[in-house]
Design a protein around this motif. Structure first.
Motif, PDB file in Angstrom:
ATOM      1  N   GLN A  41       0.829  -1.203   0.000  1.00  0.00           N
ATOM      2  CA  GLN A  41       0.000   0.000   0.000  1.00  0.00           C
ATOM      3  C   GLN A  41       0.871   1.263   0.000  1.00  0.00           C
ATOM      4  O   GLN A  41       1.986   1.265   0.523  1.00  0.00           O
ATOM      5  N   PRO A  42       0.386   2.339  -0.611  1.00  0.00           N
ATOM      6  CA  PRO A  42       1.152   3.589  -0.677  1.00  0.00           C
ATOM      7  C   PRO A  42       1.620   4.068   0.690  1.00  0.00           C
ATOM      8  O   PRO A  42       2.736   4.575   0.829  1.00  0.00           O
ATOM      9  N   ALA A  43       0.766   3.916   1.715  1.00  0.00           N
ATOM     10  CA  ALA A  43       1.130   4.375   3.058  1.00  0.00           C
ATOM     11  C   ALA A  43       2.365   3.653   3.576  1.00  0.00           C
ATOM     12  O   ALA A  43       3.215   4.231   4.255  1.00  0.00           O
ATOM     13  N   ALA A  44       2.468   2.363   3.227  1.00  0.00           N
ATOM     14  CA  ALA A  44       3.622   1.575   3.677  1.00  0.00           C
ATOM     15  C   ALA A  44       4.900   2.055   3.003  1.00  0.00           C
ATOM     16  O   ALA A  44       5.961   2.132   3.628  1.00  0.00           O
ATOM     17  N   LEU A  45       4.796   2.384   1.711  1.00  0.00           N
ATOM     18  CA  LEU A  45       5.961   2.902   0.999  1.00  0.00           C
ATOM     19  C   LEU A  45       6.390   4.248   1.560  1.00  0.00           C
ATOM     20  O   LEU A  45       7.576   4.534   1.715  1.00  0.00           O
ATOM     21  N   THR A  46       5.425   5.082   1.874  1.00  0.00           N
ATOM     22  CA  THR A  46       5.722   6.393   2.451  1.00  0.00           C
ATOM     23  C   THR A  46       6.425   6.242   3.792  1.00  0.00           C
ATOM     24  O   THR A  46       7.428   6.912   4.077  1.00  0.00           O
ATOM     25  N   GLU A  47       5.901   5.340   4.612  1.00  0.00           N
ATOM     26  CA  GLU A  47       6.502   5.102   5.930  1.00  0.00           C
ATOM     27  C   GLU A  47       7.925   4.573   5.792  1.00  0.00           C
ATOM     28  O   GLU A  47       8.830   4.975   6.535  1.00  0.00           O
ATOM     29  N   LYS A  56      14.721   9.822   4.059  1.00  0.00           N
ATOM     30  CA  LYS A  56      14.791  10.616   2.835  1.00  0.00           C
ATOM     31  C   LYS A  56      13.397  10.708   2.251  1.00  0.00           C
ATOM     32  O   LYS A  56      12.594   9.797   2.411  1.00  0.00           O
ATOM     33  N   GLN A  57      13.131  11.773   1.567  1.00  0.00           N
ATOM     34  CA  GLN A  57      11.831  11.923   0.919  1.00  0.00           C
ATOM     35  C   GLN A  57      11.830  11.179  -0.405  1.00  0.00           C
ATOM     36  O   GLN A  57      12.788  11.252  -1.157  1.00  0.00           O
ATOM     37  N   PHE A  58      10.751  10.463  -0.685  1.00  0.00           N
ATOM     38  CA  PHE A  58      10.649   9.663  -1.907  1.00  0.00           C
ATOM     39  C   PHE A  58      10.614  10.569  -3.130  1.00  0.00           C
ATOM     40  O   PHE A  58      10.007  11.628  -3.116  1.00  0.00           O
ATOM     41  N   ALA A  59      11.255  10.154  -4.213  1.00  0.00           N
ATOM     42  CA  ALA A  59      11.251  10.928  -5.455  1.00  0.00           C
ATOM     43  C   ALA A  59       9.891  10.810  -6.113  1.00  0.00           C
ATOM     44  O   ALA A  59       9.555   9.790  -6.679  1.00  0.00           O
ATOM     45  N   GLY A  60       9.075  11.870  -6.004  1.00  0.00           N
ATOM     46  CA  GLY A  60       7.734  11.825  -6.569  1.00  0.00           C
ATOM     47  C   GLY A  60       6.760  11.270  -5.559  1.00  0.00           C
ATOM     48  O   GLY A  60       7.080  11.078  -4.388  1.00  0.00           O
ATOM     49  N   GLN A  61       5.554  10.976  -5.988  1.00  0.00           N
ATOM     50  CA  GLN A  61       4.510  10.470  -5.114  1.00  0.00           C
ATOM     51  C   GLN A  61       4.398   8.968  -5.247  1.00  0.00           C
ATOM     52  O   GLN A  61       4.669   8.401  -6.301  1.00  0.00           O
ATOM     53  N   ALA A  62       3.947   8.310  -4.202  1.00  0.00           N
ATOM     54  CA  ALA A  62       3.835   6.850  -4.219  1.00  0.00           C
ATOM     55  C   ALA A  62       2.708   6.389  -5.115  1.00  0.00           C
ATOM     56  O   ALA A  62       2.683   5.250  -5.535  1.00  0.00           O
ATOM     57  N   GLY A  63       1.757   7.279  -5.431  1.00  0.00           N
ATOM     58  CA  GLY A  63       0.663   6.904  -6.316  1.00  0.00           C
ATOM     59  C   GLY A  63      -0.548   6.472  -5.524  1.00  0.00           C
ATOM     60  O   GLY A  63      -0.465   6.116  -4.361  1.00  0.00           O
ATOM     61  N   ALA A  64      -1.692   6.488  -6.171  1.00  0.00           N
ATOM     62  CA  ALA A  64      -2.939   6.179  -5.477  1.00  0.00           C
ATOM     63  C   ALA A  64      -3.206   4.698  -5.391  1.00  0.00           C
ATOM     64  O   ALA A  64      -4.005   4.244  -4.597  1.00  0.00           O
ATOM     65  N   GLN A  65      -2.548   3.923  -6.243  1.00  0.00           N
ATOM     66  CA  GLN A  65      -2.806   2.490  -6.264  1.00  0.00           C
ATOM     67  C   GLN A  65      -1.720   1.733  -5.514  1.00  0.00           C
ATOM     68  O   GLN A  65      -0.601   2.196  -5.369  1.00  0.00           O
ATOM     69  N   ALA A  66      -2.093   0.559  -5.041  1.00  0.00           N
ATOM     70  CA  ALA A  66      -1.117  -0.288  -4.368  1.00  0.00           C
ATOM     71  C   ALA A  66      -0.034  -0.699  -5.355  1.00  0.00           C
ATOM     72  O   ALA A  66      -0.305  -0.932  -6.529  1.00  0.00           O
ATOM     73  N   ALA A  67       1.214  -0.749  -4.884  1.00  0.00           N
ATOM     74  CA  ALA A  67       2.331  -1.098  -5.762  1.00  0.00           C
ATOM     75  C   ALA A  67       2.503  -2.605  -5.806  1.00  0.00           C
ATOM     76  O   ALA A  67       2.605  -3.261  -4.769  1.00  0.00           O
ATOM     77  N   LYS A  68       2.529  -3.147  -7.023  1.00  0.00           N
ATOM     78  CA  LYS A  68       2.735  -4.577  -7.197  1.00  0.00           C
ATOM     79  C   LYS A  68       4.214  -4.901  -7.020  1.00  0.00           C
ATOM     80  O   LYS A  68       5.061  -4.363  -7.715  1.00  0.00           O
ATOM     81  N   MET A  69       4.537  -5.741  -6.084  1.00  0.00           N
ATOM     82  CA  MET A  69       5.930  -6.154  -5.914  1.00  0.00           C
ATOM     83  C   MET A  69       5.954  -7.484  -5.172  1.00  0.00           C
ATOM     84  O   MET A  69       4.965  -7.903  -4.584  1.00  0.00           O
TER      85      MET A  69
END
Length: 345
Positions: free
Chosen positions: A180-186, A193-206
């Motif tokens: 989930q985007p919130a997890a990537l942000t955390e 460090k601040q992430f380059a750009g936004q994590a996006g509104a959709q969950a990231a497939k990985m």
């Protein structure tokens, strides 16, 4: 007639050079600022390989330089719209090639000049450094980091951990589907460090079985074997699924002739010779069949005259060739697959 002869000479010279050698000559033909601009758009591993090739290059034969320049110009002339200065062109091209989720941070770095931050900054670090950074983090955080990074780097990082930790992480990676985007942000905050750009509104497939298989492909053979045995003891079905998705040296026999020929152009002769030592005869014959008769005869003679060689050296050479094959596959130059995949028809 002269043009045809000139083209033939160029092709002959290029055939004797690997892709990385051609790229090195082209980069060394540029001034430092232009070369630096190109480096900024490459992946960390590409920068490392190309930089090493440039630093070690000593042969600047005139015909090689001319052949590389001529091929580059010919390639450029094939395109009627190269989209210079077009942000939309860059954004659309990257999104088409990499997918929206993966391309978003690259677009921000290239177009906005935001640089490498957060998780992306880890791509430029040594595997031991990354291992030290994440070794005391929760296994779920470690799993996300390893799933996010390129498989080859993740394999190097995992090699720094103990067997028990590797087993736990590999099984977590195989079971992971999205973040989930919130997890990537955390996680980026944890990296301070601040992430380059936004994590996006959709969950990231990985993560997932394919990600686990890709990482396994890059592990040292001994570690790979021990880890696969441990996974099999814990979950036999998962182990089989990962095994089916892995691409091993023997799978090269399933690559079409054109793909083998493309691969051989980038593989050093001594590396190929070591990799074929003790290899299945069927694969050897496929390799020989895709070489000129003279080159095949020379390789056969070299193999017959070759003395004993350590198994570890053979496995190392095979993994290097597989790494080249995967790079060519990612670039769309050859097609590789395995028994468990549905990647192409």
């Amino acid at each position: 007639m002269a043009d045809e002869q000139e083209t033939g000479n160029t092709d002959a010279v290029l055939a004797e050079m690997t892709g990385i050698e051609r790229a090195a000559i082209l980069m060394l033909s540029l001034n430092e600022d232009d070369a630096a601009s190109i480096f900024r758009h490459l992946e960390p591993k590409q920068v490392q390989r190309l930089g090493m090739a440039m630093a070690s290059m000593r042969d600047f034969a005139h015909e090689k330089v001319v052949a590389v320049h001529r091929q580059f110009i010919d390639d450029i002339q094939k395109f009627t719209n190269i989209g210079i200065g077009s942000e939309d062109f860059v954004r659309n091209a990257l999104t088409t090639a990499l997918g929206e989720d993966r391309a978003s941070s690259l677009v921000d770095q290239i177009i906005l000049g935001s640089g490498s931050k957060g998780l992306d900054s880890l791509k430029w670090m040594d595997a031991r450094q990354v291992a030290n950074i994440i070794q005391n983090e929760h296994p779920q955080i470690q799993t996300i980091v390893l799933s996010y990074l390129e498989a080859e780097q993740s394999a190097e990082i995992m090699s720094q951990f103990q067997d028990k930790v590797r087993l736990d992480l590999m099984m977590r990676i195989a079971n992971l589907e999205e973040v989930q985007p919130a997890a990537l942000t955390e996680l980026n905050e944890i990296m301070e460090k601040q992430f380059a750009g936004q994590a996006g509104a959709q969950a990231a497939k990985m993560g997932g079985l394919k990600a686990a298989a890709n990482i396994m492909n890059f592990l040292d053979t001994n570690i790979e074997g021990l880890l696969m045995d441990s996974i099999r003891e814990s979950d036999e079905e998962m182990a089989q699924q990962i095994q089916d998705l892995m691409f091993v040296f023997e799978n090269l026999i399933d690559v079409d002739d054109r793909g083998i020929q493309t691969l051989l152009r980038d593989v050093p002769q001594d590396q190929l010779q070591a990799a074929l030592k003790g290899t299945d005869e069927g694969l050897k014959e496929k390799i020989f069949a895709n070489m000129s008769k003279r080159a095949a005869d020379m390789l056969k003679d070299d193999l017959e005259a070759m003395g004993p060689i350590k198994v570890s050296e053979v496995e190392s050479a095979q993994k290097e060739i597989l790494s080249i094959a995967r790079r060519l596959s990612e670039a769309g130059e050859i097609m590789i697959g395995s028994g468990g995949g549905d990647e192409f028809l």
